[in-house]
Enzyme design. Structure first.
Site, PDB file in Angstrom:
ATOM      1  N   LYS A   1       0.832  -1.209   0.000  1.00  0.00           N
ATOM      2  CA  LYS A   1       0.000   0.000   0.000  1.00  0.00           C
ATOM      3  C   LYS A   1       0.869   1.263   0.000  1.00  0.00           C
ATOM      4  O   LYS A   1       0.640   2.174  -0.783  1.00  0.00           O
ATOM      5  CB  LYS A   1      -0.926   0.028   1.227  1.00  0.00           C
TER       6      LYS A   1
ATOM      7  N   ARG B   1      -9.683   0.902   8.667  1.00  0.00           N
ATOM      8  CA  ARG B   1      -9.310  -0.461   9.034  1.00  0.00           C
ATOM      9  C   ARG B   1     -10.417  -1.173   9.799  1.00  0.00           C
ATOM     10  O   ARG B   1     -10.254  -2.336  10.157  1.00  0.00           O
ATOM     11  CB  ARG B   1      -8.069  -0.430   9.909  1.00  0.00           C
TER      12      ARG B   1
ATOM     13  N   ARG C   1      10.916  -0.680  11.181  1.00  0.00           N
ATOM     14  CA  ARG C   1       9.813  -0.443  12.115  1.00  0.00           C
ATOM     15  C   ARG C   1       9.842  -1.427  13.262  1.00  0.00           C
ATOM     16  O   ARG C   1      10.137  -2.601  13.068  1.00  0.00           O
ATOM     17  CB  ARG C   1       8.478  -0.571  11.366  1.00  0.00           C
TER      18      ARG C   1
ATOM     19  N   ARG D   1      11.897  -5.436   5.427  1.00  0.00           N
ATOM     20  CA  ARG D   1      11.551  -4.074   5.008  1.00  0.00           C
ATOM     21  C   ARG D   1      12.274  -2.978   5.798  1.00  0.00           C
ATOM     22  O   ARG D   1      12.454  -3.092   6.999  1.00  0.00           O
ATOM     23  CB  ARG D   1      10.036  -3.946   5.210  1.00  0.00           C
TER      24      ARG D   1
ATOM     25  N   ARG E   1      -0.753  -8.391  13.774  1.00  0.00           N
ATOM     26  CA  ARG E   1      -1.258  -7.451  12.751  1.00  0.00           C
ATOM     27  C   ARG E   1      -2.093  -8.197  11.713  1.00  0.00           C
ATOM     28  O   ARG E   1      -3.124  -7.701  11.261  1.00  0.00           O
ATOM     29  CB  ARG E   1      -0.087  -6.718  12.086  1.00  0.00           C
TER      30      ARG E   1
HETATM   31  P1  AMP Z   1       0.648   0.761   9.102  1.00  0.00           P
HETATM   32  O1  AMP Z   1       1.821   1.673   8.939  1.00  0.00           O
HETATM   33  O2  AMP Z   1      -0.509   1.155   8.229  1.00  0.00           O
HETATM   34  O3  AMP Z   1       1.019  -0.685   8.945  1.00  0.00           O
HETATM   35  O4  AMP Z   1       0.150   0.935  10.610  1.00  0.00           O
HETATM   36  C1  AMP Z   1       0.975   0.635  11.703  1.00  0.00           C
HETATM   37  C2  AMP Z   1       0.166   0.491  12.976  1.00  0.00           C
HETATM   38  O5  AMP Z   1      -0.502   1.730  13.252  1.00  0.00           O
HETATM   39  C3  AMP Z   1      -0.946  -0.543  12.930  1.00  0.00           C
HETATM   40  O6  AMP Z   1      -0.480  -1.857  13.221  1.00  0.00           O
HETATM   41  C4  AMP Z   1      -1.877  -0.014  14.025  1.00  0.00           C
HETATM   42  O7  AMP Z   1      -1.351  -0.256  15.317  1.00  0.00           O
HETATM   43  C5  AMP Z   1      -1.809   1.486  13.783  1.00  0.00           C
HETATM   44  N1  AMP Z   1      -2.796   1.950  12.788  1.00  0.00           N
HETATM   45  C6  AMP Z   1      -2.539   2.490  11.557  1.00  0.00           C
HETATM   46  N2  AMP Z   1      -3.671   2.820  10.916  1.00  0.00           N
HETATM   47  C7  AMP Z   1      -4.685   2.471  11.745  1.00  0.00           C
HETATM   48  C8  AMP Z   1      -6.106   2.537  11.640  1.00  0.00           C
HETATM   49  N3  AMP Z   1      -6.716   3.027  10.555  1.00  0.00           N
HETATM   50  N4  AMP Z   1      -6.838   2.086  12.701  1.00  0.00           N
HETATM   51  C9  AMP Z   1      -6.244   1.601  13.806  1.00  0.00           C
HETATM   52  N5  AMP Z   1      -4.910   1.485  13.963  1.00  0.00           N
HETATM   53  C10 AMP Z   1      -4.125   1.918  12.948  1.00  0.00           C
END
Ligand code: AMP
Length: 216
Positions: free
Chosen positions: A14, A88, A161, A127, A172
């Site tokens: 994404k 999400r 990360r 990554r 996740r």
């Molecule tokens: P990402 O970078 O999109 O993989 O997001 C990393 C982490 O941020 C996720 O595992 C969640 O803990 C939190 N997070 C990101 N976007 C959301 C969302 N829309 N709703 C809830 N938690 C989120």
């Protein structure tokens, strides 16, 4: 102007595709993950709570992410918005629909990036990203040309990360299947879902997304 959601599990690509759309179409990327990573460095009590939840691989509460998105939407985007990692959950999807409606806008497409679990583990565990410009790299499939230096902006600030480890990734993925994958049905029912093979080459995925956006 188009507004698009990139929907898919962690590691589906994404962020990589969102960056391309920013470069090629002048769209604005709204990544709640990036916004939350920024918030956690703020040193506030909210930032610390968010950090713990993220490091476990769980979702943060809907109120927090909806608030973040509402703030950014208010700033507008000429080329349209790319929602990367948001919504999400079903309540987040409803909230996004309401927020866009209030701005007399809608969603033009929801791109479902399809990737199998084995590929996700391999992608996420190798990554790293540039802390300055957000370019995404991978130990095996896309290393930087010069060790430790970002190809795109020349920065030495390459980061891994905290939640890109096997334990957090398992959580996740479960969060994705339990809470996020119902959105596939939600947007399918609205006639907005467009599946894309996320296992294809980066350029091929980009071309498939471009085709969908040009039709909408
Ligand atoms: P990402 O970078 O999109 O993989 O997001 C990393 C982490 O941020 C996720 O595992 C969640 O803990 C939190 N997070 C990101 N976007 C959301 C969302 N829309 N709703 C809830 N938690 C989120």
């Amino acid at each position: 102007m188009v507004n698009v959601i990139l929907l898919g599990p962690p590691g589906a690509g994404k962020g990589t595709q969102a960056k391309r759309l920013v470069d090629e179409r002048g769209m604005v990327q709204l990544s709640t993950g990036d916004m939350l990573r920024e918030a956690r460095t703020s040193g506030t009590a909210m930032g610390r709570r968010v950090a713990e939840v993220m490091d476990r691989g769980e979702l943060v509460t809907d109120d927090i992410v909806i608030g973040l998105i509402a703030e950014k939407l208010a700033q507008g985007a000429k080329g349209g918005f790319i929602f990367d990692g948001f919504p999400r959950t079903l309540p987040q999807a409803d909230a996004l629909g309401d927020l866009l409606e209030k701005m007399d806008q809608g969603l033009d497409a929801v791109i479902e990036m399809q990737v199998d679990d084995a590929a996700l583990v391999a992608r996420v565990s190798g990554r790293y990203t540039c802390g300055q410009c957000g370019e995404v790299y991978h130990d095996q499939t896309r290393p930087t040309k010069v060790d430790g230096v970002c190809d795109a902006c020349g920065s030495h600030d390459l980061r891994r990360r905290a939640d890109d480890n096997a334990d957090a990734l398992r959580t996740r993925l479960m969060e994705y299947y339990k809470k996020t994958s119902p959105l596939i049905g939600y947007y399918y029912a609205k006639g907005q879902l467009a599946p894309v093979d996320g296992l294809a080459e980066i350029d091929a995925v980009g071309a498939a997304i471009a085709k969908i956006l040009d039709k909408s």
